[in-house]
Design an enzyme around this catalytic site. Sequence first.
Site, PDB file in Angstrom:
ATOM      1  N   SER A  25       4.586 -17.836  11.652  1.00  0.00           N
ATOM      2  CA  SER A  25       5.583 -18.488  12.508  1.00  0.00           C
ATOM      3  C   SER A  25       6.332 -19.585  11.765  1.00  0.00           C
ATOM      4  O   SER A  25       7.552 -19.682  11.856  1.00  0.00           O
ATOM      5  CB  SER A  25       4.916 -19.095  13.747  1.00  0.00           C
ATOM      6  N   TYR A  45       2.900  -9.246  20.145  1.00  0.00           N
ATOM      7  CA  TYR A  45       3.732  -8.413  19.274  1.00  0.00           C
ATOM      8  C   TYR A  45       4.309  -7.234  20.056  1.00  0.00           C
ATOM      9  O   TYR A  45       3.786  -6.849  21.103  1.00  0.00           O
ATOM     10  CB  TYR A  45       2.897  -7.851  18.117  1.00  0.00           C
ATOM     11  N   ARG A  72      -3.082 -14.899  16.754  1.00  0.00           N
ATOM     12  CA  ARG A  72      -1.974 -15.567  17.455  1.00  0.00           C
ATOM     13  C   ARG A  72      -2.453 -16.037  18.814  1.00  0.00           C
ATOM     14  O   ARG A  72      -2.085 -15.514  19.853  1.00  0.00           O
ATOM     15  CB  ARG A  72      -0.807 -14.616  17.515  1.00  0.00           C
ATOM     16  N   GLN A 106      -2.192 -22.074  16.567  1.00  0.00           N
ATOM     17  CA  GLN A 106      -0.761 -22.282  16.294  1.00  0.00           C
ATOM     18  C   GLN A 106      -0.532 -23.198  15.092  1.00  0.00           C
ATOM     19  O   GLN A 106       0.418 -23.011  14.341  1.00  0.00           O
ATOM     20  CB  GLN A 106      -0.056 -22.839  17.536  1.00  0.00           C
ATOM     21  N   ASP A 116      -0.547 -21.176  11.954  1.00  0.00           N
ATOM     22  CA  ASP A 116       0.235 -19.941  12.005  1.00  0.00           C
ATOM     23  C   ASP A 116       1.401 -19.983  11.004  1.00  0.00           C
ATOM     24  O   ASP A 116       2.514 -20.381  11.325  1.00  0.00           O
ATOM     25  CB  ASP A 116       0.747 -19.749  13.438  1.00  0.00           C
TER      26      ASP A 116
HETATM   27  P1  NAD Z   1       7.510  -9.974  14.782  1.00  0.00           P
HETATM   28  O1  NAD Z   1       7.965 -10.696  13.568  1.00  0.00           O
HETATM   29  O2  NAD Z   1       6.424  -8.963  14.670  1.00  0.00           O
HETATM   30  O3  NAD Z   1       8.786  -9.231  15.422  1.00  0.00           O
HETATM   31  C1  NAD Z   1      10.010  -9.890  15.621  1.00  0.00           C
HETATM   32  C2  NAD Z   1      10.605  -9.466  16.948  1.00  0.00           C
HETATM   33  O4  NAD Z   1      11.090  -8.120  16.879  1.00  0.00           O
HETATM   34  C3  NAD Z   1       9.634  -9.497  18.136  1.00  0.00           C
HETATM   35  O5  NAD Z   1      10.157 -10.339  19.133  1.00  0.00           O
HETATM   36  C4  NAD Z   1       9.585  -8.040  18.586  1.00  0.00           C
HETATM   37  O6  NAD Z   1       9.395  -7.924  19.992  1.00  0.00           O
HETATM   38  C5  NAD Z   1      10.954  -7.564  18.160  1.00  0.00           C
HETATM   39  N1  NAD Z   1      11.157  -6.101  18.125  1.00  0.00           N
HETATM   40  C6  NAD Z   1      10.307  -5.122  17.737  1.00  0.00           C
HETATM   41  N2  NAD Z   1      10.904  -3.909  17.891  1.00  0.00           N
HETATM   42  C7  NAD Z   1      12.161  -4.125  18.365  1.00  0.00           C
HETATM   43  C8  NAD Z   1      13.243  -3.285  18.708  1.00  0.00           C
HETATM   44  N3  NAD Z   1      13.177  -1.956  18.642  1.00  0.00           N
HETATM   45  N4  NAD Z   1      14.376  -3.879  19.166  1.00  0.00           N
HETATM   46  C9  NAD Z   1      14.473  -5.221  19.277  1.00  0.00           C
HETATM   47  N5  NAD Z   1      13.473  -6.072  18.954  1.00  0.00           N
HETATM   48  C10 NAD Z   1      12.327  -5.528  18.510  1.00  0.00           C
HETATM   49  O7  NAD Z   1       7.096 -10.979  15.909  1.00  0.00           O
HETATM   50  P2  NAD Z   1       6.941 -12.562  15.873  1.00  0.00           P
HETATM   51  O8  NAD Z   1       8.276 -13.171  15.887  1.00  0.00           O
HETATM   52  O9  NAD Z   1       6.035 -12.954  14.760  1.00  0.00           O
HETATM   53  O10 NAD Z   1       6.196 -12.832  17.234  1.00  0.00           O
HETATM   54  C11 NAD Z   1       6.554 -12.213  18.445  1.00  0.00           C
HETATM   55  C12 NAD Z   1       5.976 -12.973  19.604  1.00  0.00           C
HETATM   56  O11 NAD Z   1       4.575 -13.218  19.448  1.00  0.00           O
HETATM   57  C13 NAD Z   1       6.534 -14.368  19.793  1.00  0.00           C
HETATM   58  O12 NAD Z   1       7.786 -14.442  20.329  1.00  0.00           O
HETATM   59  C14 NAD Z   1       5.474 -14.951  20.709  1.00  0.00           C
HETATM   60  O13 NAD Z   1       5.651 -14.541  22.030  1.00  0.00           O
HETATM   61  C15 NAD Z   1       4.215 -14.362  20.149  1.00  0.00           C
HETATM   62  N6  NAD Z   1       3.570 -15.368  19.307  1.00  0.00           N
HETATM   63  C16 NAD Z   1       2.492 -16.035  19.801  1.00  0.00           C
HETATM   64  C17 NAD Z   1       1.880 -17.024  19.025  1.00  0.00           C
HETATM   65  C18 NAD Z   1       0.700 -17.792  19.529  1.00  0.00           C
HETATM   66  O14 NAD Z   1       0.397 -17.742  20.686  1.00  0.00           O
HETATM   67  N7  NAD Z   1      -0.013 -18.499  18.645  1.00  0.00           N
HETATM   68  C19 NAD Z   1       2.348 -17.305  17.756  1.00  0.00           C
HETATM   69  C20 NAD Z   1       3.451 -16.614  17.280  1.00  0.00           C
HETATM   70  C21 NAD Z   1       4.039 -15.638  18.053  1.00  0.00           C
END
Ligand code: NAD
Length: 381
Positions: free
Chosen positions: A132, A227, A121, A126, A129
């Site tokens: 996402s 994450y 990530r 991106q 990805d």
């Molecule tokens: P994910 O599917 O692993 O998790 C979903 C969400 O659940 C996350 O926002 C996490 O913080 C949240 N979560 C975990 N435990 C929790 C709890 N107890 N209560 C409430 N929320 C909780 O994550 P995702 O959506 O795949 O990605 C998370 C973050 O990663 C994105 O928002 C972004 O900042 C980052 N990301 C970066 C890239 C990149 O740079 N290429 C790409 C994708 C995501």
Amino acid sequence: MATAFVPKESQPGETRVALVADGVKRLAATGLSIQVEAGAGLSAGVADADYEKVGAKIVTADAWSSADLVLKVQPPTLAEASRLKRGAILVSFVYAIANRQLAEALVKQNVSALAMELVPRITRAQAMDALSSQATVAGYKAVLLAAARSPRMFPLLMTAAGTVPPARVVVFGAGVAGLQAIATAKRLGAVVEATDVRYAAKEQVESLGGRFIEVPGLADLEGAGGYAKEASAEVLAKQREAVGKRVSEADVVVTTALVPGRPAPKLVSADQVRTMKRGAVIVDLAVEAGGNCELSELGKVVEKHGVTIIGLPNLPATVPVHASELYSKNVLNMVKLLVQKDGALATDFKDEVLAGSLLAHQGRIVHEATAKALGTQMVTA
Ligand code: NAD
């Protein structure tokens, strides 16, 4: 000339395809010869003739055993993996930690497996990805499912027959799926609140017009790669307290919270469901990882204490055209890193996106975290 093969997905209920016609056209331009299994794109709106028009050859499933590169959505079955040519490259979701036998089969076949769920990530990756792109589709569809099941409307309506208040939506987890759920619910006119354990989520929720539910005393739980880290029981209790009243008043709750490598955190207890309004709807997008709601059941829509709880897996497959178009772009960008100037496929996987996604190579599990989770005996075949 190397041959890429796009099989028809075999998992029941899977409607997506790894490459749509545009993906085939662009990949064919790199010099690869492309074969598509008959009917592979039908449920995603792509007919065999559409593939043929852009240069693909329509073939039978026999092509598994001769392809240099196989492009898939779902992890191959064991039977499919055993048909892969020795030394072939597989680009697909694999989820090896949950599927040891598949990992063993890929190692045995000496396959180089690039797992879409392992794409790093980082900004440069991106465009590859797929977690996402597919989470975006799931977050959108979750809200539509909730709206369709809800006995209430979403928007504020002021009519001669009276005023209808806007729906109240609470989103757990403001990652990719959660943010899309917030945006979709806002577009339908709901009042949206969201909770997350990463500080960065607050600004993103607010930029979409949502309200971030502050949990007093919560430390930022953002870990590697953006994450979340696992929350302690104490943090979860604080969060329950901060969010509880909102959940009781909500018309719709969408849960998307995940922690990599761990079961989904239990955020909506059975007791909490009992406090909810009759007719409220919960959509549990974390259901395949064990669920965020104590009462959700994988693959089912259930009614508990007057609340409808939707635990349907694989929502992207319910929007196959756009989910496939996005996935196809992810796969295309990944494969472009593999194709060399003369149309041959790379064998060194040195590029950082390829290296980070490489699960199995030359008869070994080379992805460190996966090898560790599967046990050291998996490192060498
Ligand atoms: P994910 O599917 O692993 O998790 C979903 C969400 O659940 C996350 O926002 C996490 O913080 C949240 N979560 C975990 N435990 C929790 C709890 N107890 N209560 C409430 N929320 C909780 O994550 P995702 O959506 O795949 O990605 C998370 C973050 O990663 C994105 O928002 C972004 O900042 C980052 N990301 C970066 C890239 C990149 O740079 N290429 C790409 C994708 C995501």
